[in-house]
Design a protein around this motif. Structure first.
Motif, PDB file in Angstrom:
ATOM      1  N   HIS A  95       0.853  -1.192   0.000  1.00 30.82           N
ATOM      2  CA  HIS A  95       0.000   0.000   0.000  1.00 30.82           C
ATOM      3  C   HIS A  95       0.892   1.246   0.000  1.00 30.82           C
ATOM      4  CE1 HIS A  95      -3.177  -2.758   1.941  1.00 30.82           C
ATOM      5  NE2 HIS A  95      -3.506  -2.545   0.683  1.00 30.82           N
ATOM      6  N   LYS A 124      -3.760   2.542  -3.159  1.00 29.40           N
ATOM      7  CA  LYS A 124      -3.937   1.510  -4.189  1.00 29.40           C
ATOM      8  C   LYS A 124      -2.832   1.576  -5.246  1.00 29.40           C
ATOM      9  CE  LYS A 124      -8.302   3.033  -4.942  1.00 29.40           C
ATOM     10  NZ  LYS A 124      -9.710   3.010  -5.443  1.00 29.40           N
ATOM     11  N   ASP A 143      -7.073  -2.016  -4.653  1.00 29.99           N
ATOM     12  CA  ASP A 143      -6.375  -2.394  -3.423  1.00 29.99           C
ATOM     13  C   ASP A 143      -5.618  -3.695  -3.685  1.00 29.99           C
ATOM     14  OD1 ASP A 143      -5.533  -3.292  -0.944  1.00 29.99           O
ATOM     15  OD2 ASP A 143      -7.372  -2.679   0.091  1.00 29.99           O
ATOM     16  N   ARG A 185     -10.700   0.159  -0.725  1.00 26.41           N
ATOM     17  CA  ARG A 185     -10.518  -1.285  -0.599  1.00 26.41           C
ATOM     18  C   ARG A 185     -11.182  -2.022  -1.765  1.00 26.41           C
ATOM     19  NH1 ARG A 185     -10.607   1.228   4.150  1.00 26.41           N
ATOM     20  NH2 ARG A 185      -8.830   0.848   5.517  1.00 26.41           N
TER      21      ARG A 185
END
Ligand SMILES: [Zn+2]
Length: 430
Positions: free
Chosen positions: A164, A221, A234, A256
């Motif tokens: 991330h 992301k 994600d 997400r």
């Protein structure tokens, strides 16, 4: 959620970080439902196991959030009043190639500097360190790492950070592990370096990390355009194991978002191919995320224990004991579903179930919602040191439990079967 021009850096003037403190299941449920309100950026996810939820709000929506919390009688603190002010103080150091000064542990670094540093290490530690490429990003960057090996035929340890983009502390942690393995004088660290082949990737999501440095500090992301003008998936919800079963989003605007299908993204797809190619050698798999001070084992969608679940938990707890020695930092050890929340399509579940790696851990590094992703630079070194302590202890404990290529017990069995074999051979020849 957040829009910006193509080259100007997004500013977070008067954005605030809330630490929300739900006190019962009902309040947790209310906050879970609130996650679909994309005006708010949930830095962490409501969970019965955690006593807080970190949420960032823009100045326009602060009042509404506070009214919402008051209405539901949910307590909260404001941890950062003006995120931009914090970002203005954040330091990103430049690494100069082949200088006498190595990477330092009081600031963050850009991807290009990390890559230069890796090149310098490989030049310095010829025959021990080599560059490895774990895959390629949407924007064409290599997922670059380093292999540290003191000889062939060793069992492998895989280490990864920055899946991330926003989680900068994980980048420096992984760099620190590399540095310790190559330069430490500590006996246990040196034998950890010598006894295993290390495959280490500081930045598994290079596009996201670069974008986080150059345009939007809070970028999580990857950077592939998806649908409806949205960008990014994600990368920890895109793995081909129970993809999109739970704890992931079908909304491309969501942080997400799981993508259009398992391994739809070049980063997760290429990295998985790489991991598979060395899968039968990997004894221990470590991936670093932030934040929350957790050590998690698979699985993310079930609390049912797998074959060596109790070993993994016991080894992990002891390692977290070692982590706490230096500065008293407390980590909680548990499986993903119980420690954080139900989530599927994650990397560690895939590694455990599809590759069958014996020991798989996911760290969530410092802190517990005071600064969250914006961990102050004076915590970098202490964080890195305590994590390194825990990694050395993980290996030590794993050996004691019979992992990492043989314990005293299995060696004894091996020796005695060799002896039996020799005796049998002797009998045949006689
Ligand atoms: Zn993460």
């Amino acid at each position: 959620l957040i829009s910006f021009g193509s080259s100007e850096k997004f500013r977070f003037d008067n954005y605030a970080l809330y630490k929300i403190l739900p006190e019962n299941g009902e309040q947790i449920k209310i906050l879970e439902d609130k996650m679909s309100d994309l005006r708010y950026d949930f830095w962490s996810v409501p969970s019965a196991a955690l006593d807080y939820v970190s949420v960032m709000s823009s100045p326009q929506h602060k009042n509404e959030l506070e009214e919402f919390l008051h209405h539901h009688q949910i307590k909260y603190n404001i941890k950062i009043n003006n995120i931009q002010e914090h970002l203005d103080k954040e330091t990103v150091r430049t690494y100069r190639s082949n200088s006498s000064v190595s990477m330092e542990w009081d600031s963050y670094y850009k991807l290009a500097d990390i890559n230069t540093w890796l090149d310098d290490l490989v030049a310095t530690y010829k025959g021990i360190a080599s560059i490895i490429v774990g895959g390629r990003s949407y924007e064409g960057r290599q997922i670059r790492g380093i292999k540290i090996s003191h000889g062939s035929g060793r069992r492998a340890i895989y280490v990864e950070g920055t899946l991330h983009g926003v989680e900068w502390i994980t980048t420096t942690t992984v760099c620190y592990i590399i540095n310790e393995l190559l330069t430490s004088d500590d006996t246990d660290t040196k034998s950890a370096a010598r006894d295993f082949d290390w495959y280490i990737f500081p930045v598994a999501n290079p596009d996201g990390y670069v974008f986080s440095h150059e345009q939007n500090r809070m970028w999580r992301k990857n950077r592939r355009p998806t649908t409806g003008g949205h960008i990014g998936v994600d990368l920890n919800r895109n793995w081909n194991n129970n993809w999109l079963v739970i704890g992931a989003s079908t909304d491309p605007a969501n942080n997400r978002y799981a993508g259009l299908g398992p391994f739809s993204e070049p980063e997760s797809r290429s990295l998985s191919t790489y991991i598979k190619s060395i899968g039968d050698k990997i004894e221990l798999f470590l991936t670093f995320h932030s934040f929350g001070q957790l050590l998690m084992v698979p699985f993310g969608n079930s609390t049912a224990p797998y074959a060596n679940y109790h070993d993994a938990i016991n080894i992990g707890r002891r390692a977290m004991g070692a982590l706490s020695v230096r500065y008293g930092t407390q980590y909680f050890t548990g499986n993903i579903a119980e420690a954080i929340y139900l989530a599927s399509g994650g990397e560690t579940d895939w590694v455990k179930e599809r590759i069958g790696v014996p020991l798989v851990y996911c760290y969530e590094l410092r802190d517990k919602g005071d600064k969250g992703f914006l961990l102050p630079e004076d915590q970098i070194l202490p964080n890195n040191q305590e994590v390194m302590d825990s990694v050395v202890e993980l290996i030590h404990q794993a050996k004691r439990f019979g992992y990492m290529g043989g314990s005293a017990v299995s060696t004894a069995i091996y020796t005695s079967s060799l002896l039996m074999f020799s005796l049998l051979s002797l009998c045949i020849f006689l």
